[in-house]
Each structure stands twice: as C-alpha cells, then as structure tokens.
Design an enzyme around this catalytic site. Sequence first.
Site, PDB file in Angstrom:
ATOM      1  N   ASP A   1      37.148  42.802  41.933  1.00 24.43           N
ATOM      2  CA  ASP A   1      37.323  41.478  42.521  1.00 24.43           C
ATOM      3  C   ASP A   1      38.773  41.219  42.934  1.00 24.43           C
ATOM      4  O   ASP A   1      39.669  42.019  42.638  1.00 24.43           O
ATOM      5  CB  ASP A   1      36.826  40.398  41.548  1.00 24.43           C
ATOM      6  CG  ASP A   1      37.346  40.584  40.124  1.00 24.43           C
ATOM      7  OD1 ASP A   1      38.263  41.392  39.917  1.00 24.43           O
ATOM      8  OD2 ASP A   1      36.836  39.909  39.220  1.00 24.43           O
TER       9      ASP A   1
ATOM     10  N   ASN B   1      32.633  32.499  29.839  1.00 26.17           N
ATOM     11  CA  ASN B   1      31.316  31.958  30.210  1.00 26.17           C
ATOM     12  C   ASN B   1      30.327  33.058  30.580  1.00 26.17           C
ATOM     13  O   ASN B   1      29.276  32.798  31.166  1.00 26.17           O
ATOM     14  CB  ASN B   1      31.456  30.967  31.373  1.00 26.17           C
ATOM     15  CG  ASN B   1      32.031  31.618  32.640  1.00 26.17           C
ATOM     16  OD1 ASN B   1      32.268  32.829  32.652  1.00 26.17           O
ATOM     17  ND2 ASN B   1      32.249  30.832  33.677  1.00 26.17           N
TER      18      ASN B   1
ATOM     19  N   HIS C   1      30.958  35.602  32.655  1.00 23.27           N
ATOM     20  CA  HIS C   1      31.038  36.189  34.002  1.00 23.27           C
ATOM     21  C   HIS C   1      31.452  37.661  33.935  1.00 23.27           C
ATOM     22  O   HIS C   1      32.154  38.088  33.023  1.00 23.27           O
ATOM     23  CB  HIS C   1      31.913  35.364  34.958  1.00 23.27           C
ATOM     24  CG  HIS C   1      33.385  35.399  34.739  1.00 23.27           C
ATOM     25  ND1 HIS C   1      34.177  34.269  34.815  1.00 23.27           N
ATOM     26  CD2 HIS C   1      34.237  36.415  34.479  1.00 23.27           C
ATOM     27  CE1 HIS C   1      35.433  34.603  34.615  1.00 23.27           C
ATOM     28  NE2 HIS C   1      35.501  35.888  34.398  1.00 23.27           N
TER      29      HIS C   1
ATOM     30  N   GLU D   1      29.934  34.175  38.490  1.00 24.84           N
ATOM     31  CA  GLU D   1      29.861  33.048  37.572  1.00 24.84           C
ATOM     32  C   GLU D   1      28.403  32.761  37.189  1.00 24.84           C
ATOM     33  O   GLU D   1      27.473  33.246  37.856  1.00 24.84           O
ATOM     34  CB  GLU D   1      30.478  31.808  38.242  1.00 24.84           C
ATOM     35  CG  GLU D   1      31.961  31.966  38.597  1.00 24.84           C
ATOM     36  CD  GLU D   1      32.905  31.759  37.400  1.00 24.84           C
ATOM     37  OE1 GLU D   1      32.530  32.097  36.256  1.00 24.84           O
ATOM     38  OE2 GLU D   1      34.018  31.275  37.623  1.00 24.84           O
TER      39      GLU D   1
HETATM   40  C1  GLP Z   1      38.810  37.511  34.979  1.00 25.41           C
HETATM   41  C2  GLP Z   1      38.291  38.688  35.813  1.00 25.41           C
HETATM   42  C3  GLP Z   1      37.240  39.455  35.087  1.00 25.41           C
HETATM   43  C4  GLP Z   1      37.664  39.682  33.664  1.00 25.41           C
HETATM   44  C5  GLP Z   1      37.700  38.363  32.936  1.00 25.41           C
HETATM   45  C6  GLP Z   1      38.167  38.462  31.502  1.00 25.41           C
HETATM   46  O1  GLP Z   1      38.460  36.264  35.436  1.00 25.41           O
HETATM   47  N1  GLP Z   1      37.826  38.337  37.098  1.00 25.41           N
HETATM   48  O2  GLP Z   1      36.975  40.666  35.767  1.00 25.41           O
HETATM   49  O3  GLP Z   1      36.774  40.525  33.012  1.00 25.41           O
HETATM   50  O4  GLP Z   1      38.481  37.430  33.629  1.00 25.41           O
HETATM   51  O5  GLP Z   1      39.545  38.617  31.457  1.00 25.41           O
HETATM   52  P1  GLP Z   1      40.358  39.024  30.191  1.00 25.41           P
HETATM   53  O6  GLP Z   1      40.156  40.462  30.002  1.00 25.41           O
HETATM   54  O7  GLP Z   1      41.797  38.693  30.553  1.00 25.41           O
HETATM   55  O8  GLP Z   1      39.858  38.195  29.070  1.00 25.41           O
END
Ligand code: GLP
Length: 240
Positions: free
Chosen positions: A67, A136, A138, A143
């Site tokens: 992403d 949440n 995702h 989402e």
């Molecule tokens: C972001 C990314 C995700 C990631 C998630 C968790 O929003 N788009 O791909 O897995 O958050 O992030 P973190 O690893 O910093 O908790």
Amino acid sequence: MNVIVVKDYEEMSKKGSEIIADVIKKNPSCTLGLATGSSPIGTYQNLVKMNKNGEISFKDVKSYNLDEYCGIDRTHPQSYYYFMHDNLFNHVDIKEENTHVPYAANGSNLDEEAKKYTDALNKVTIDLQLLGIGGNGHIGFNEPGTPFDQETFVVKLTDKTRQDNKRFFNSLDEVPTHAMTMGIKNIMKAKSILMLISGVNKHDAVTKLLSGEVTTDFPASVLHNHPNCTVIIDEAAFRG
Ligand code: GLP
C-alpha cells in the site's frame, strides 16, 4: 492458520526473517509481497544482516508493496516508498527496477494507477506476502467492510487508522485521508502469507483473529480461508 507464539518483538523478527530467508534460498528469483509499519522493521533489519553476510541475495528477488498513502510525494519520509528504501531496499542488493510500490503521489491519476497495479499483480505470483495487522483488523489498508473480492483500490482511511498512524506525523491533520492498497483478493492470491503481530495494543485484534469467525467486519479474518498462512504473535499481543 499456523499460529506461532514467541516471547517478544525480537523473537518475532528472528522467526519472521528466517521464514522469508528460506523462501529466498529455495527460489532466489522469488517474488515477495512486502509490508510497512512498525511490525516488520526488525525483520527487515535481520534480512539486511543476512544479505551483508552473504547468507541471502536479493539480486533476482522481485517485490510488490501492499500500500501507499495518497497525496504525499515519494520523497516524504512517511511515504511507504521512502520507508521501504530506508528500511530495506537501500541496504540490500535488490534491483530498483524489481521493486514496486503503488504510486499515489500528488498529481497522479489514482484510478489509473490502481488498475495498473492490479494488472501488474495479475501477471506475477507472490511467493510470500508479509502482513501486519491494524488495530481494527485491517490488512494493507483494507478497512473493515471491504469485500473479499476487492482488487487494488483507493480507500478512505477510518478515523481509527488515522489516529493509530498519527504517531508518525506532526499532527492528525498531516495524516493522509486516503491510501491506495492491494485488495484482499490480490493478497489472498499469494502462495504463502506471513503475518507479524506484536505488542499489547494488538491484543484485541489477536482475540478477534483467533476467534476463527470470518467476516468482512474484521478483514484479517479472511486469512482463515488461506491454505498456507503463518501468524507470529508475541506474548504481549497474545496474552494482553
Ligand atoms: C498500517 C499499514 C498496514 C500495517 C498496519 C499496522 O496502517 N497500512 O500495512 O500492517 O498499519 O502497523 P504497525 O505494524 O505499525 O502496527
């Protein structure tokens, strides 16, 4: 779903990097699906070490990132393009032309770019897709409510996700409102999936994931439908 509980972030990163290194060793020209966020940073650091000591080479590895934020340039330190170069690409022998991150910078035609990304993904097979999980549920930026047959698209980020990601920006106002993400369908086509989950603030997400219920309200639950998915969870996230 193969669930592995480990002591802490360090062990999660060790195990995660070993699994990815094995894929590269078995197939030096493999295609990896890569993720950003705090969860994979330690894993990337280990892969950099393994590359520097000659254990693995990225010379023929191809990568596709999950992403990217919309509306910030690739030179922005919080863009995922920048993150990937800063945490992995600049430190290993991967060829720039073999790396792919969705292009969603200012001035880009987002719908066209999303379609181009899906077309590119449909021409390859991702051997291993790395994932984190949002609070949440995702995955990528899919989402809650995203249909399971969704391909790469532009998503409006939820308030929860923007709040969660505020820590990387100066203020909430600076957090992009939209992102471009591989869809759940693209993610599920990977031959294998590796999800990393660490920290007490992910405990609720872990509880929902491990309940086994598959629902679009909790996007990561779709992974129960994948034939080869490993989830590494540290004790803080597992026990709460
Ligand atoms: C972001 C990314 C995700 C990631 C998630 C968790 O929003 N788009 O791909 O897995 O958050 O992030 P973190 O690893 O910093 O908790």
